[in-house]
Design a protein around this motif. Sequence first.
Motif, PDB file in Angstrom:
ATOM      1  N   GLU A 180       0.835  -1.210   0.000  1.00 14.56           N
ATOM      2  CA  GLU A 180       0.000   0.000   0.000  1.00 14.56           C
ATOM      3  C   GLU A 180       0.862   1.250   0.000  1.00 14.56           C
ATOM      4  OE1 GLU A 180      -1.961   3.464   1.535  1.00 14.56           O
ATOM      5  OE2 GLU A 180      -0.571   2.250   2.749  1.00 14.56           O
ATOM      6  N   ARG A 181       1.910   1.265   0.849  1.00 12.46           N
ATOM      7  CA  ARG A 181       2.795   2.430   0.900  1.00 12.46           C
ATOM      8  C   ARG A 181       3.654   2.531  -0.367  1.00 12.46           C
ATOM      9  NH1 ARG A 181       1.521   6.577   3.074  1.00 12.46           N
ATOM     10  NH2 ARG A 181      -0.445   5.634   2.462  1.00 12.46           N
ATOM     11  N   TYR A 182       4.063   1.391  -0.890  1.00 13.81           N
ATOM     12  CA  TYR A 182       4.890   1.393  -2.098  1.00 13.81           C
ATOM     13  C   TYR A 182       4.136   2.039  -3.259  1.00 13.81           C
ATOM     14  CZ  TYR A 182       7.746  -0.320  -5.968  1.00 13.81           C
ATOM     15  OH  TYR A 182       8.530  -0.397  -7.095  1.00 13.81           O
ATOM     16  N   ILE A 183       2.880   1.658  -3.441  1.00 13.73           N
ATOM     17  CA  ILE A 183       2.069   2.235  -4.524  1.00 13.73           C
ATOM     18  C   ILE A 183       1.872   3.726  -4.301  1.00 13.73           C
ATOM     19  CG2 ILE A 183      -0.205   2.208  -5.602  1.00 13.73           C
ATOM     20  CD1 ILE A 183      -0.310  -0.811  -4.985  1.00 13.73           C
ATOM     21  N   THR A 184       1.575   4.117  -3.049  1.00 16.40           N
ATOM     22  CA  THR A 184       1.340   5.534  -2.734  1.00 16.40           C
ATOM     23  C   THR A 184       2.584   6.374  -2.985  1.00 16.40           C
ATOM     24  OG1 THR A 184      -0.301   4.936  -1.054  1.00 16.40           O
ATOM     25  CG2 THR A 184       0.649   7.141  -0.921  1.00 16.40           C
ATOM     26  N   ILE A 185       3.738   5.898  -2.531  1.00 13.97           N
ATOM     27  CA  ILE A 185       4.980   6.662  -2.692  1.00 13.97           C
ATOM     28  C   ILE A 185       5.394   6.712  -4.160  1.00 13.97           C
ATOM     29  CG2 ILE A 185       7.416   6.770  -2.037  1.00 13.97           C
ATOM     30  CD1 ILE A 185       6.610   5.400   0.599  1.00 13.97           C
ATOM     31  N   ARG A 186       5.166   5.630  -4.887  1.00 15.34           N
ATOM     32  CA  ARG A 186       5.477   5.630  -6.320  1.00 15.34           C
ATOM     33  C   ARG A 186       4.662   6.696  -7.056  1.00 15.34           C
ATOM     34  NH1 ARG A 186       9.247   3.387  -9.585  1.00 15.34           N
ATOM     35  NH2 ARG A 186       7.647   2.744 -11.086  1.00 15.34           N
ATOM     36  N   LYS A 187       3.396   6.819  -6.688  1.00 14.90           N
ATOM     37  CA  LYS A 187       2.560   7.848  -7.314  1.00 14.90           C
ATOM     38  C   LYS A 187       3.088   9.240  -6.975  1.00 14.90           C
ATOM     39  CE  LYS A 187      -1.795   5.239  -7.470  1.00 14.90           C
ATOM     40  NZ  LYS A 187      -3.190   5.160  -6.944  1.00 14.90           N
ATOM     41  N   ALA A 188       3.496   9.428  -5.711  1.00 16.61           N
ATOM     42  CA  ALA A 188       4.003  10.733  -5.288  1.00 16.61           C
ATOM     43  C   ALA A 188       5.347  11.062  -5.929  1.00 16.61           C
ATOM     44  CB  ALA A 188       4.125  10.779  -3.768  1.00 16.61           C
ATOM     45  N   SER A 225      -0.561  16.307  -6.894  1.00 13.81           N
ATOM     46  CA  SER A 225       0.732  15.835  -6.408  1.00 13.81           C
ATOM     47  C   SER A 225       1.128  16.618  -5.169  1.00 13.81           C
ATOM     48  CB  SER A 225       1.812  15.997  -7.491  1.00 13.81           C
ATOM     49  OG  SER A 225       2.026  17.361  -7.783  1.00 13.81           O
ATOM     50  N   ALA A 226       2.053  16.038  -4.403  1.00 18.47           N
ATOM     51  CA  ALA A 226       2.509  16.692  -3.171  1.00 18.47           C
ATOM     52  C   ALA A 226       3.190  18.017  -3.481  1.00 18.47           C
ATOM     53  CB  ALA A 226       3.458  15.775  -2.416  1.00 18.47           C
ATOM     54  N   LEU A 227       4.003  18.049  -4.541  1.00 18.33           N
ATOM     55  CA  LEU A 227       4.703  19.273  -4.913  1.00 18.33           C
ATOM     56  C   LEU A 227       3.713  20.370  -5.288  1.00 18.33           C
ATOM     57  CD1 LEU A 227       7.267  20.843  -5.594  1.00 18.33           C
ATOM     58  CD2 LEU A 227       7.189  19.812  -7.884  1.00 18.33           C
ATOM     59  N   ALA A 228       2.679  20.026  -6.045  1.00 15.32           N
ATOM     60  CA  ALA A 228       1.696  21.022  -6.453  1.00 15.32           C
ATOM     61  C   ALA A 228       0.973  21.615  -5.246  1.00 15.32           C
ATOM     62  CB  ALA A 228       0.695  20.392  -7.408  1.00 15.32           C
ATOM     63  N   ARG A 229       0.658  20.778  -4.276  1.00 16.28           N
ATOM     64  CA  ARG A 229      -0.020  21.287  -3.076  1.00 16.28           C
ATOM     65  C   ARG A 229       0.904  22.188  -2.266  1.00 16.28           C
ATOM     66  NH1 ARG A 229      -2.387  16.074  -3.505  1.00 16.28           N
ATOM     67  NH2 ARG A 229      -0.712  15.094  -2.317  1.00 16.28           N
ATOM     68  N   GLU A 277       7.126  25.106   3.734  1.00 13.54           N
ATOM     69  CA  GLU A 277       7.743  24.129   4.631  1.00 13.54           C
ATOM     70  C   GLU A 277       6.693  23.366   5.425  1.00 13.54           C
ATOM     71  OE1 GLU A 277      10.981  23.945   8.322  1.00 13.54           O
ATOM     72  OE2 GLU A 277      10.597  25.824   7.251  1.00 13.54           O
ATOM     73  N   ASN A 278       5.690  24.083   5.942  1.00 10.06           N
ATOM     74  CA  ASN A 278       4.631  23.417   6.711  1.00 10.06           C
ATOM     75  C   ASN A 278       3.825  22.463   5.830  1.00 10.06           C
ATOM     76  OD1 ASN A 278       5.315  24.777   9.077  1.00 10.06           O
ATOM     77  ND2 ASN A 278       3.935  26.493   8.646  1.00 10.06           N
ATOM     78  N   ALA A 279       3.534  22.905   4.607  1.00  6.09           N
ATOM     79  CA  ALA A 279       2.816  22.029   3.680  1.00  6.09           C
ATOM     80  C   ALA A 279       3.652  20.803   3.331  1.00  6.09           C
ATOM     81  CB  ALA A 279       2.456  22.798   2.406  1.00  6.09           C
ATOM     82  N   GLY A 280       4.973  21.016   3.197  1.00  2.13           N
ATOM     83  CA  GLY A 280       5.852  19.891   2.900  1.00  2.13           C
ATOM     84  C   GLY A 280       5.898  18.879   4.033  1.00  2.13           C
ATOM     85  N   LYS A 281       5.928  19.353   5.274  1.00  2.00           N
ATOM     86  CA  LYS A 281       5.919  18.439   6.424  1.00  2.00           C
ATOM     87  C   LYS A 281       4.641  17.612   6.456  1.00  2.00           C
ATOM     88  CE  LYS A 281       8.849  21.272   9.453  1.00  2.00           C
ATOM     89  NZ  LYS A 281       8.890  22.081  10.696  1.00  2.00           N
ATOM     90  N   LEU A 282       3.532  18.253   6.123  1.00  3.88           N
ATOM     91  CA  LEU A 282       2.257  17.531   6.095  1.00  3.88           C
ATOM     92  C   LEU A 282       2.266  16.450   5.011  1.00  3.88           C
ATOM     93  CD1 LEU A 282      -0.630  17.263   7.154  1.00  3.88           C
ATOM     94  CD2 LEU A 282      -1.328  19.007   5.507  1.00  3.88           C
ATOM     95  N   GLU A 283       2.810  16.777   3.842  1.00  3.16           N
ATOM     96  CA  GLU A 283       2.860  15.800   2.750  1.00  3.16           C
ATOM     97  C   GLU A 283       3.795  14.639   3.095  1.00  3.16           C
ATOM     98  OE1 GLU A 283       0.982  15.763   0.155  1.00  3.16           O
ATOM     99  OE2 GLU A 283       0.040  17.694   0.586  1.00  3.16           O
ATOM    100  N   VAL A 284       4.913  14.944   3.736  1.00  4.28           N
ATOM    101  CA  VAL A 284       5.853  13.887   4.123  1.00  4.28           C
ATOM    102  C   VAL A 284       5.226  12.963   5.169  1.00  4.28           C
ATOM    103  CG1 VAL A 284       8.052  13.418   5.280  1.00  4.28           C
ATOM    104  CG2 VAL A 284       7.906  15.205   3.537  1.00  4.28           C
ATOM    105  N   SER A 285       4.494  13.550   6.124  1.00  2.00           N
ATOM    106  CA  SER A 285       3.835  12.717   7.138  1.00  2.00           C
ATOM    107  C   SER A 285       2.805  11.790   6.503  1.00  2.00           C
ATOM    108  CB  SER A 285       3.173  13.602   8.197  1.00  2.00           C
ATOM    109  OG  SER A 285       2.113  14.360   7.639  1.00  2.00           O
ATOM    110  N   LYS A 286       2.153  12.247   5.438  1.00  2.00           N
ATOM    111  CA  LYS A 286       1.210  11.378   4.732  1.00  2.00           C
ATOM    112  C   LYS A 286       1.935  10.218   4.057  1.00  2.00           C
ATOM    113  CE  LYS A 286      -2.195  15.014   3.679  1.00  2.00           C
ATOM    114  NZ  LYS A 286      -2.833  15.795   2.582  1.00  2.00           N
ATOM    115  N   LEU A 287       3.108  10.502   3.486  1.00  2.00           N
ATOM    116  CA  LEU A 287       3.872   9.447   2.825  1.00  2.00           C
ATOM    117  C   LEU A 287       4.414   8.436   3.830  1.00  2.00           C
ATOM    118  CD1 LEU A 287       5.930  11.494   0.190  1.00  2.00           C
ATOM    119  CD2 LEU A 287       3.863  10.150  -0.196  1.00  2.00           C
ATOM    120  N   GLU A 288       4.791   8.899   5.024  1.00  2.00           N
ATOM    121  CA  GLU A 288       5.398   8.027   6.031  1.00  2.00           C
ATOM    122  C   GLU A 288       4.375   7.295   6.877  1.00  2.00           C
ATOM    123  OE1 GLU A 288       7.852  10.724   8.170  1.00  2.00           O
ATOM    124  OE2 GLU A 288       9.582  10.453   6.838  1.00  2.00           O
TER     125      GLU A 288
END
Length: 233
Positions: free
Chosen positions: A59-67, A99-103, A124-135
């Motif tokens: 599940e995480r592999y597919i999600t991270i690949r998309k990101a 995508s995470a970058l676009a957000r 930076e705050n938006a990036g931390k939120l996107e990273v927490s979603k990936l992790e």
Amino acid sequence: MSLIQENLTVDSVNSVQQQAVALATTDENLNLIELLMKGGWIMIPIIFLLFLALVIFFERYITIRKASKTDSGLMSQIKSNVMSGRLDAAIAVCRSSNSALARMLQKGLARVGRPIKDIEGAIENAGKLEVSKLEKNINILGIVAGIAPMLGFVGTIFGVIQIFRDVEVAGGIDIGSVSGGLYVKMIASASGLTVGILAYIGYHVLNMMVERVILRMETDSVEFIDLLDEPGV
């Protein structure tokens, strides 16, 4: 008389060979599921941990690949719109790209006109939120990697205790029973170690994938900030 003894010896050798062949055939017919089930009740939580680790990994592999998929035209479209003063169009481009970058960049575009520090903070705050979603749930793989081998050892220890308890009750040591019992109980340890190794590998593979996504996001966000610092923006 010697001929009779020789025949008896040959018959004994043939009998031993037949028993060995029969035993080998029985071992070959023992499939993997039956072998695992001989590990005892401790195999139930170990198999559950294996299933949990596989579900989380894929599940995480597919999600991270998309990101991690790069939209080559995203930054160029944003740059052209920002340079032309069309912030609404740049924001629309970000919204259309899921995508995470676009957000992240959308948060920065929404604060254009404020000090650069505020824009950097929003990105930076938006990036931390996107990273927490990936992790999300990746740490569970690390927990499985630590728990599964211990469960296997616990199963083996309980099995050994049971074997020596049976020896005490029987009042004697049967080498065949002891060795056979140990072989069965070691299945739990082997299974636990295997699940732990697989979870450990999956944990680090996913973390490396996330780190690559983070690096790309940081690179693009720095490029975006540099774009806002250009004269005329």
